[in-house]
Enzyme design. Structure first.
Site, short mmCIF file in Angstrom:
data_model
loop_
_atom_site.label_atom_id
_atom_site.label_comp_id
_atom_site.label_asym_id
_atom_site.label_seq_id
_atom_site.Cartn_x
_atom_site.Cartn_y
_atom_site.Cartn_z
N LYS A 90 0.83 -1.20 0.00
CA LYS A 90 0.00 0.00 0.00
C LYS A 90 0.87 1.25 0.00
O LYS A 90 0.54 2.25 -0.67
CB LYS A 90 -0.93 0.01 1.21
CG LYS A 90 -1.83 1.25 1.29
CD LYS A 90 -2.72 1.41 0.06
CE LYS A 90 -3.52 2.72 0.08
NZ LYS A 90 -4.57 2.76 1.10
N LYS A 112 -0.08 11.72 5.45
CA LYS A 112 0.26 10.68 6.42
C LYS A 112 0.86 9.46 5.74
O LYS A 112 1.89 8.91 6.16
CB LYS A 112 -1.00 10.29 7.21
CG LYS A 112 -0.82 9.16 8.21
CD LYS A 112 -1.20 7.81 7.66
CE LYS A 112 -2.67 7.72 7.31
NZ LYS A 112 -3.05 6.35 6.86
#
Length: 291
Positions: free
Chosen positions: A171, A239
């Protein structure tokens, strides 16, 4: 029918949990915000008043949370998933968090008799609504196969990529490619506009050539219309790029373009645009160009 606890009913989590209800499963959903719980109840789910209430009696617990500290609190904290789940329950964390956190969660879950896999997703809000997400899964093969029938309700591509934490590493790579591509699309659109080219026609021909991509197809229309309502917020991609940089540093890998796009995303956030869709990188390019 599987008894499922779904923790995190945000932009992605709510349609994902709703799809599980529509597939015939018994789903108890929890979110801190009461409004999201009410929306889930309206969609046919059961609104739980706490994490513990949602998790008790569940065969599978799915978490879809913003960041590593949120997962640690919900899974490892008092009255959290591990305290409330029965032995043999399957924890499927679909949040995007640090690979190291995913590995820690899996280790601590095993100590309590809970099986855990990390299964972050790509595809954005529309993919969550349509049930066409790409899901990258890390964990023990048997646990991944146990989760697969539910994951196939949520995604069109479900791939086991390795042991615990591997899903999160894939990811991170996905988020690197997505951010870099959106930045290049933003730069291309700014260049085309400055040269007086008709933008929609330019995007059409770019989409039909080697420059074509899912990102160009999905993001360019909103960028041209200057619609930046969040499908995936700048705050969250900022983030995620922090996870990318930390993972690269840990592995001793140099990612110069990744570092640059991380700074550009950080600048956009610092300018007050963290609540916008990540396609708002276009605004950053325009500001740098004096437009």
């Amino acid at each position: 029918m599987t008894r499922i606890a779904f923790i995190g009913l945000g932009i992605m989590g709510l349609p994902m949990a709703t799809n599980l209800v529509r597939a015939g499963h018994e789903v108890a959903g929890y979110n801190r915000g009461e409004a999201k719980r009410a929306r889930f109840a309206d969609a046919g789910g059961t609104a739980a008043g706490s994490v513990a209430e949602a998790v008790r009696g569940a065969e599978v617990v799915i978490t879809m949370l913003p960041d590593s500290p949120d997962v640690e609190e919900v899974v490892l904290g008092p009255d959290g998933v591990l305290e409330s789940a029965g032995a043999g329950a399957l924890l499927v964390d679909m949040s995007t968090i640090a690979p190291a956190t995913a590995r820690t969660v899996a280790e601590l879950a095993a100590e309590t008799g809970v099986r855990a896999v990390d299964a972050p997703v790509s595809g954005g809000e529309q993919g969550a609504i349509d049930g066409t997400l790409s899901i990258m899964v890390g964990g023990e093969p048997a646990d991944v196969e146990a989760a697969r029938p539910l994951l196939e309700v949520l995604g069109g591509t479900v791939v086991h990529v390795g042991p615990s934490g591997s899903g999160q590493t894939v990811k991170a790579a996905n988020q690197l490619v997505v951010a870099g591509t959106i930045q290049l699309v933003a730069e291309a659109l700014t260049l085309l506009d400055a040269q007086g080219v008709e933008l929609r026609s330019a995007v059409e021909v770019l989409s039909g050539g080697l420059a074509g991509s899912a990102i160009l197809d999905r993001k360019a229309p909103g960028m041209l219309a200057r619609r930046f309502a969040p499908g995936f917020r700048v705050d969250l991609h900022h983030k995620d790029l922090g996870i990318v940089l930390d993972s690269a540093r840990e592995a001793g890998v140099v990612i110069p373009l990744g570092g640059a796009v991380a700074q550009l995303m950080a600048a956009l956030r610092a300018q007050g645009d963290g609540h916008l869709d990540h396609s708002a990188l276009l605004l950053g390019v325009e500001r740098l160009s004096g437009k």
